[in-house]
Design a protein around this motif. Structure first.
Motif, PDB file in Angstrom:
ATOM      1  N   MET A 120      19.230  -3.488  33.477  1.00 42.86           N
ATOM      2  CA  MET A 120      18.292  -3.103  34.541  1.00 42.86           C
ATOM      3  C   MET A 120      16.831  -3.346  34.160  1.00 42.86           C
ATOM      4  O   MET A 120      16.112  -4.017  34.913  1.00 42.86           O
ATOM      5  N   HIS A 179      26.596  -4.237  40.364  1.00 41.51           N
ATOM      6  CA  HIS A 179      27.441  -5.156  39.595  1.00 41.51           C
ATOM      7  C   HIS A 179      27.724  -6.445  40.371  1.00 41.51           C
ATOM      8  O   HIS A 179      28.847  -6.940  40.400  1.00 41.51           O
ATOM      9  N   PRO A 238      24.459  -1.871  31.565  1.00 42.72           N
ATOM     10  CA  PRO A 238      23.501  -1.709  32.667  1.00 42.72           C
ATOM     11  C   PRO A 238      22.162  -1.088  32.241  1.00 42.72           C
ATOM     12  O   PRO A 238      21.123  -1.443  32.783  1.00 42.72           O
ATOM     13  N   LEU A 281      22.818  -2.507  39.489  1.00 38.56           N
ATOM     14  CA  LEU A 281      23.548  -1.275  39.804  1.00 38.56           C
ATOM     15  C   LEU A 281      24.818  -1.550  40.608  1.00 38.56           C
ATOM     16  O   LEU A 281      25.820  -0.857  40.459  1.00 38.56           O
ATOM     17  N   LEU A 309      17.123  -4.463  40.352  1.00 36.25           N
ATOM     18  CA  LEU A 309      17.825  -3.237  39.940  1.00 36.25           C
ATOM     19  C   LEU A 309      19.063  -2.986  40.802  1.00 36.25           C
ATOM     20  O   LEU A 309      20.119  -2.605  40.291  1.00 36.25           O
TER      21      LEU A 309
END
Length: 179
Positions: free
Chosen positions: A109, A141, A105, A139, A135
């Motif tokens: 991101m 998923h 991540p 975040l 984003l």
């Protein structure tokens, strides 16, 4: 060199919002009421659509930021229908792709956000809250492309419709039409 307090306040007020334009209270209230009514309508309709489709995800988290542009700055190029709808949807698609292809991540991101900005430049649909959509997807998923259609695209369309109705009823032309 000694400066007066008035000079210092004027010079440094920039850092505390001194560069923001004056906005009449009537316009402030019109914008806030529009965001309230518009978001209530969007949330209600999106929740009903989600229930009808059996989908729990019916809300796009960055919709409040999009509402600020649509209701408070309806003349901004970044608040126009193409920018809101295409910018948010494209960013969701890019964010989902990043989640699928990049397992880390902390790497996914910034790649998702930067590619969504590039995509918005290419498609001429710059919408600042859309970079947050990328984003949020990473975040959260989110790995199914359906999310880009519902809630992201549908919520964006509903917001534009609510914004157009409200703005035009309250004396603001929205969306802007080229002259």
């Amino acid at each position: 060199m000694r400066h007066t307090a008035k000079y210092l306040i004027k010079r440094y007020s920039f850092y505390f919002g001194g560069d923001q334009p004056e906005v009449a209270w009537a316009e402030r209230l019109r914008s806030c009421a529009g965001a309230l009514v518009g978001l209530m309508l969007v949330f209600t309709i999106a929740k009903l659509l989600g229930e009808l489709a059996g989908i729990d995800e019916w809300l796009m988290a960055s919709l409040g930021a999009s509402a600020l542009l649509v209701f408070a700055l309806p003349g901004s190029p970044m608040a126009q229908p193409w920018a809101v709808i295409a910018g948010n949807t494209l960013s969701a698609l890019i964010g989902i792709t990043a989640v699928i292809l990049i397992p880390e991540p902390l790497l996914a991101m910034p790649i998702a956000a930067s590619l969504s900005i590039m995509g918005m430049f290419i498609l001429r649909c710059l919408h600042p809250p859309a970079a947050a959509v990328a984003l949020i997807v990473v975040l959260g998923h989110v790995t199914h492309y359906r999310y880009a259609l519902f809630p992201v695209m549908v919520d964006s369309i509903l917001l534009i419709v609510a914004g157009a109705i409200y703005s035009n009823l309250t004396g603001k032309v929205y969306p802007n039409r080229p002259k």
